[in-house]
Design a protein around this motif. Sequence first.
Motif, PDB file in Angstrom:
ATOM      1  N   GLU A   4       0.864  -1.181   0.000  1.00 49.80           N
ATOM      2  CA  GLU A   4       0.000   0.000   0.000  1.00 49.80           C
ATOM      3  C   GLU A   4       0.898   1.228   0.000  1.00 49.80           C
ATOM      4  OE1 GLU A   4      -3.599   0.056   2.354  1.00 49.80           O
ATOM      5  OE2 GLU A   4      -3.215  -1.992   2.997  1.00 49.80           O
ATOM      6  N   THR A   5       1.054   1.827  -1.175  1.00 51.20           N
ATOM      7  CA  THR A   5       1.994   2.931  -1.347  1.00 51.20           C
ATOM      8  C   THR A   5       1.680   4.093  -0.411  1.00 51.20           C
ATOM      9  OG1 THR A   5       2.181   2.274  -3.665  1.00 51.20           O
ATOM     10  CG2 THR A   5       3.084   4.404  -3.074  1.00 51.20           C
ATOM     11  N   GLU A   6       0.417   4.260  -0.067  1.00 55.98           N
ATOM     12  CA  GLU A   6       0.034   5.350   0.822  1.00 55.98           C
ATOM     13  C   GLU A   6       0.742   5.240   2.172  1.00 55.98           C
ATOM     14  OE1 GLU A   6      -4.022   6.935   2.962  1.00 55.98           O
ATOM     15  OE2 GLU A   6      -4.170   6.172   0.912  1.00 55.98           O
ATOM     16  N   GLU A   7       0.946   4.014   2.667  1.00 57.92           N
ATOM     17  CA  GLU A   7       1.659   3.833   3.931  1.00 57.92           C
ATOM     18  C   GLU A   7       3.083   4.360   3.832  1.00 57.92           C
ATOM     19  OE1 GLU A   7      -0.654  -0.109   5.719  1.00 57.92           O
ATOM     20  OE2 GLU A   7       1.451  -0.247   5.125  1.00 57.92           O
ATOM     21  N   ILE A   8       3.759   4.051   2.748  1.00 57.27           N
ATOM     22  CA  ILE A   8       5.127   4.520   2.555  1.00 57.27           C
ATOM     23  C   ILE A   8       5.147   6.040   2.455  1.00 57.27           C
ATOM     24  CG2 ILE A   8       7.140   4.416   1.033  1.00 57.27           C
ATOM     25  CD1 ILE A   8       6.250   1.640   0.188  1.00 57.27           C
ATOM     26  N   ALA A   9       4.145   6.595   1.791  1.00 56.02           N
ATOM     27  CA  ALA A   9       4.099   8.042   1.578  1.00 56.02           C
ATOM     28  C   ALA A   9       3.949   8.814   2.884  1.00 56.02           C
ATOM     29  CB  ALA A   9       2.947   8.396   0.627  1.00 56.02           C
ATOM     30  N   HIS A  10       3.259   8.238   3.866  1.00 56.38           N
ATOM     31  CA  HIS A  10       2.956   8.974   5.095  1.00 56.38           C
ATOM     32  C   HIS A  10       3.801   8.576   6.295  1.00 56.38           C
ATOM     33  CE1 HIS A  10      -0.756   9.788   2.794  1.00 56.38           C
ATOM     34  NE2 HIS A  10      -0.798  10.900   3.490  1.00 56.38           N
ATOM     35  N   LEU A  11       4.442   7.409   6.252  1.00 57.91           N
ATOM     36  CA  LEU A  11       5.068   6.869   7.460  1.00 57.91           C
ATOM     37  C   LEU A  11       6.592   6.879   7.404  1.00 57.91           C
ATOM     38  CD1 LEU A  11       4.050   5.649  10.142  1.00 57.91           C
ATOM     39  CD2 LEU A  11       4.229   3.392   9.104  1.00 57.91           C
ATOM     40  N   CYS A  12       7.172   7.495   6.373  1.00 58.17           N
ATOM     41  CA  CYS A  12       8.624   7.412   6.185  1.00 58.17           C
ATOM     42  C   CYS A  12       9.270   8.791   6.131  1.00 58.17           C
ATOM     43  CB  CYS A  12       8.952   6.651   4.904  1.00 58.17           C
ATOM     44  SG  CYS A  12       8.343   4.941   4.921  1.00 58.17           S
ATOM     45  N   HIS A  13      10.467   8.873   6.706  1.00 59.90           N
ATOM     46  CA  HIS A  13      11.243  10.109   6.624  1.00 59.90           C
ATOM     47  C   HIS A  13      11.805  10.319   5.218  1.00 59.90           C
ATOM     48  CE1 HIS A  13      11.516   9.174  11.006  1.00 59.90           C
ATOM     49  NE2 HIS A  13      11.423  10.478  11.118  1.00 59.90           N
ATOM     50  N   ARG A  14      12.023   9.212   4.523  1.00 60.10           N
ATOM     51  CA  ARG A  14      12.641   9.255   3.206  1.00 60.10           C
ATOM     52  C   ARG A  14      12.202   8.025   2.444  1.00 60.10           C
ATOM     53  NH1 ARG A  14      18.141   7.756   2.165  1.00 60.10           N
ATOM     54  NH2 ARG A  14      18.300   7.414   4.418  1.00 60.10           N
ATOM     55  N   VAL A  15      12.066   8.145   1.112  1.00 62.51           N
ATOM     56  CA  VAL A  15      11.610   7.014   0.297  1.00 62.51           C
ATOM     57  C   VAL A  15      12.586   6.787  -0.853  1.00 62.51           C
ATOM     58  CG1 VAL A  15       9.754   6.078  -1.146  1.00 62.51           C
ATOM     59  CG2 VAL A  15       9.185   7.493   0.844  1.00 62.51           C
ATOM     60  N   LEU A  16      13.053   5.537  -0.964  1.00 63.86           N
ATOM     61  CA  LEU A  16      13.852   5.122  -2.107  1.00 63.86           C
ATOM     62  C   LEU A  16      12.936   4.354  -3.054  1.00 63.86           C
ATOM     63  CD1 LEU A  16      17.062   3.772  -0.310  1.00 63.86           C
ATOM     64  CD2 LEU A  16      16.530   6.119  -0.991  1.00 63.86           C
ATOM     65  N   VAL A  17      12.760   4.871  -4.255  1.00 55.44           N
ATOM     66  CA  VAL A  17      11.871   4.242  -5.231  1.00 55.44           C
ATOM     67  C   VAL A  17      12.704   3.342  -6.136  1.00 55.44           C
ATOM     68  CG1 VAL A  17      10.161   4.634  -7.036  1.00 55.44           C
ATOM     69  CG2 VAL A  17      10.384   6.277  -5.159  1.00 55.44           C
ATOM     70  N   MET A  18      12.388   2.054  -6.157  1.00 54.05           N
ATOM     71  CA  MET A  18      13.180   1.095  -6.916  1.00 54.05           C
ATOM     72  C   MET A  18      12.563   0.766  -8.269  1.00 54.05           C
ATOM     73  SD  MET A  18      14.637  -1.621  -4.083  1.00 54.05           S
ATOM     74  CE  MET A  18      15.559  -2.471  -5.373  1.00 54.05           C
ATOM     75  N   ARG A  19      13.457   0.539  -9.221  1.00 53.72           N
ATOM     76  CA  ARG A  19      13.032   0.071 -10.538  1.00 53.72           C
ATOM     77  C   ARG A  19      14.133  -0.801 -11.103  1.00 53.72           C
ATOM     78  NH1 ARG A  19      11.859   4.532 -14.824  1.00 53.72           N
ATOM     79  NH2 ARG A  19      14.130   4.518 -15.000  1.00 53.72           N
ATOM     80  N   GLU A  20      13.763  -2.024 -11.472  1.00 54.44           N
ATOM     81  CA  GLU A  20      14.695  -2.979 -12.078  1.00 54.44           C
ATOM     82  C   GLU A  20      15.946  -3.166 -11.217  1.00 54.44           C
ATOM     83  OE1 GLU A  20      15.404  -1.676 -16.041  1.00 54.44           O
ATOM     84  OE2 GLU A  20      13.354  -2.055 -16.697  1.00 54.44           O
TER      85      GLU A  20
END
Length: 477
Positions: free
Chosen positions: A433-449
């Motif tokens: 649930e991307t919304e959890e990551i959006a609201h609960l993290c100081h920083r987000v690393l978005v991964m691709r491949e």
Amino acid sequence: MTDQTAVHAEGVDRSFGGVRALRDASFSARPGEIHALAGENGAGKSTMIKVLCGLVRPDKGTVRVTGRLATAFQELSLLPDLTVAENLLLHDPPRGRFGLVARRRLVPVAGRILSDHGIHDLDPAAVTRDLSVAHRQVVELVRVLATRPEVLVLDEPTAALQEQQVAWLAAHMRRLREEGCCVVFTSHRWREIEALADRVTVFRNGTHVTTRSRLTESEAVTLMSGRTLEATYPPLAPPQDTVALEARVGEVDITVRRGEIVGIGGLAGQGQRELFLRLFGIGRQQVTVGGVRTTIRRPKDAIRAGIGIAYVPEDRKAEGLLLPMSVRDNLALATLERRSVAGFVRRAAERAAVQGVVDRLAVRAASTAHPVGTLSGGNQQKVLMGRWLLSGAEVLLLFDVTRGVDAATKHDFYVLVAGLAAQGRAVLLYSSETEEIAHLCHRVLVMREGRVAATLDGPVGDAERIVAAAMKEHQHV
């Protein structure tokens, strides 16, 4: 939708040992409707579904089902060592001369079934255990959809699914409704209930509370739990300057400070799971923990004192818990050596430590001596989290820990994770649930491949920013 009843239960009681799962419970649903069954973990939803399907005999009460019934449960029933084709056609395989199974036709027939249901990214010849949890759930769902049921019962069908797979299932549910099928489902994702359900029945403590055609999430949480849901996501304390964990895993550089929650985002299957497993010792990995460089060759190395890395997996039943063993034994599993003398466990110390965690996390169990497999999904997840609280781990790898957990319990987990970070723990968090990551993290690393496509300073607040970032080249926002 008609006034006719497709499924009906009245005055149902069911107990498991000392736990009373259903108390004079009632439920009914009609042909041509999608009916959601809502409630906290342990409210009796899954037990009612098992009663309706005939898997559990009620202690008392009456049950009636009209029409061909098919069910898919949250606990997958696939045979892991069989192929996708063999699992799909297990009960009705193609046959040749003398009634023998025509094995050469298994893969082509299964391929057509998958294609007919809009699934084109699954190899019917693949061994089931090699699939992700999400793809195994898709196979389970296709198997029941292919039976063309008149009553379809789905227990947490989207808990393991990614967003595009949720949309795929929703389309099939709506199609079945138009064909006159009665669809009963449970979900802890309220937006799915709002989008799909014609009516919602709320259960609390094993009893029917209400059935309504319109219900807001806040109203539902109050009815389910007896308390008002506070702000969904708690405020985050600022992280410390001290680095708790540093590692390079493949092409991904990870740095997490003490008191920091770092989210791992991106579309499903972009290397997130492999990242978590490598950091926990599934494969040789060099890490720096607390300023000390070390090599982790196995999970025992990650857990040991001085390293203190803990991993909470998405599939708690297959990868986290020993279901026949007691709640107490599961909680104490990672810390047995600390409470042992000359190879004997100091039971008094163990009981005191376990009871402290049970009270802190409000684990609902008749006794810590009962098998953990008798607990609801949310309470099982609390036990798994509690194990690592007992270990005192300084780095927590939390992989989809709220999967299959009700809204009120999710909030409890959010508060717990934010509190652990405020105490100085370092947290790496992935959620479907991307919304959890959006609201609960100081920083987000978005991964691709398998690499970091974007780094977003948080709390991001907007889940769409994370999804959009997954589509772009490397950037820092």
